[in-house]
Write an enzyme that holds these catalytic residues in place. Sequence first.
Site, short mmCIF file in Angstrom:
data_model
loop_
_atom_site.label_atom_id
_atom_site.label_comp_id
_atom_site.label_asym_id
_atom_site.label_seq_id
_atom_site.Cartn_x
_atom_site.Cartn_y
_atom_site.Cartn_z
N ARG A 1 0.84 -1.21 0.00
CA ARG A 1 0.00 0.00 0.00
C ARG A 1 0.87 1.26 0.00
O ARG A 1 0.58 2.25 0.67
CB ARG A 1 -0.96 0.02 1.20
CG ARG A 1 -1.88 -1.16 1.26
CD ARG A 1 -2.86 -1.21 0.09
NE ARG A 1 -3.69 -2.41 0.18
CZ ARG A 1 -3.38 -3.59 -0.35
NH1 ARG A 1 -2.24 -3.72 -1.04
NH2 ARG A 1 -4.16 -4.63 -0.22
N SER B 1 -11.48 -1.38 3.07
CA SER B 1 -10.62 -1.70 4.21
C SER B 1 -10.02 -0.42 4.77
O SER B 1 -9.31 0.29 4.06
CB SER B 1 -9.51 -2.66 3.78
OG SER B 1 -10.06 -3.87 3.33
N GLU C 1 -5.56 3.20 6.12
CA GLU C 1 -5.28 3.28 4.68
C GLU C 1 -5.68 4.63 4.09
O GLU C 1 -4.93 5.20 3.31
CB GLU C 1 -6.00 2.15 3.93
CG GLU C 1 -5.31 0.81 4.02
CD GLU C 1 -5.79 -0.16 2.93
OE1 GLU C 1 -6.14 0.32 1.84
OE2 GLU C 1 -5.80 -1.36 3.19
#
Length: 340
Positions: free
Chosen positions: A166, A240, A336
């Site tokens: 990520r 998420s 995130e």
Amino acid sequence: MALPLETGTPLQQLNTFGIDARADHYLRVTDDSMLEEVRRDRVLRAMPRLVLGGGSNLLLTRDVPGLVLHMATRGITIDREGRDAVHVRAAAGENWHGFVLHTLALGLPGLENLSLIPGSVGAAPIQNIGAYGAELKDSFHALRAFDFDTGEILTLDHAACRFGYRDSIFKQALAGRAVILDVTFALPRQWEPNLRYAELAQELAARGNSAPTAKQVSDAVIAIRTRKLPDPAQIGNAGSFFKNPVVSKEVRDALSAQYPLLVSYGQPDGSYKLAAGWLIDQCGWKGRSFGAAGVYEKQALVLVNRGGASGREIAALAEEIRRDVQSRFGVLLEPEPVFI
């Protein structure tokens, strides 16, 4: 060229959490040349900038100061048809899932495991999106980006993007500086299904797909995601919310001894990725509410806007969850989404 600049633009329909916030200044970018026009304007160039794609990796905790650049460019082209791969280029403003379906309709496999991920093509490399055993970097070839510092168009290959979990150079050295214009993928001529993710393999087996096509893999991924994750059009969310924390083997082994059901995944470098959703679930957060914010009933990794939640409420909920997980497991979760 006079730029179609707006002021006080509502962003509620442009972020998947459905947060009610406004942009001081807003520009819908439909042509790459508009970025150079922004750079030439002394007033606009001096403003803080937020580049907006599909708004699916964003938590707005306030109105957005400065200038919001909403990338809305379109276009998908076959760049090159080589012996081993077909290079397909997509403009930054293309919807990611729409692009995946388009490549499959052309008979070009390679992106099927990444089906139904919300957001835009231009945002996808920034956090190296991934799901069901695949990441964007697996099929990435190159991208072009506009450098606001120099006015140049940069071409970055795989190595230059510094992809990680990520992560990419766009969260590092090029953060706040470069705007992705388009992305090119190398989709393989010789293809085999990526079924490393157990749940995906089980879904295909249940469907009787012992030798699935890329379209069948995509259909299975869509079915799983639809069952597990809320539709942002129905319940505001950003998918998420936390990254799966990566820990050393020693930390993982110590946690496993204390929690035998701990869910973890070995990594090539010997570290372990822990399932953040499992950690949150063990702390009793699944299905709970915090004002108008909450944790999704079917997946503890997903925070939701149950209706009228502010970005600050969702941020406060996230912080409570982080504290609980760290207190119980000694592991710090990292969000995130980008907080504004």
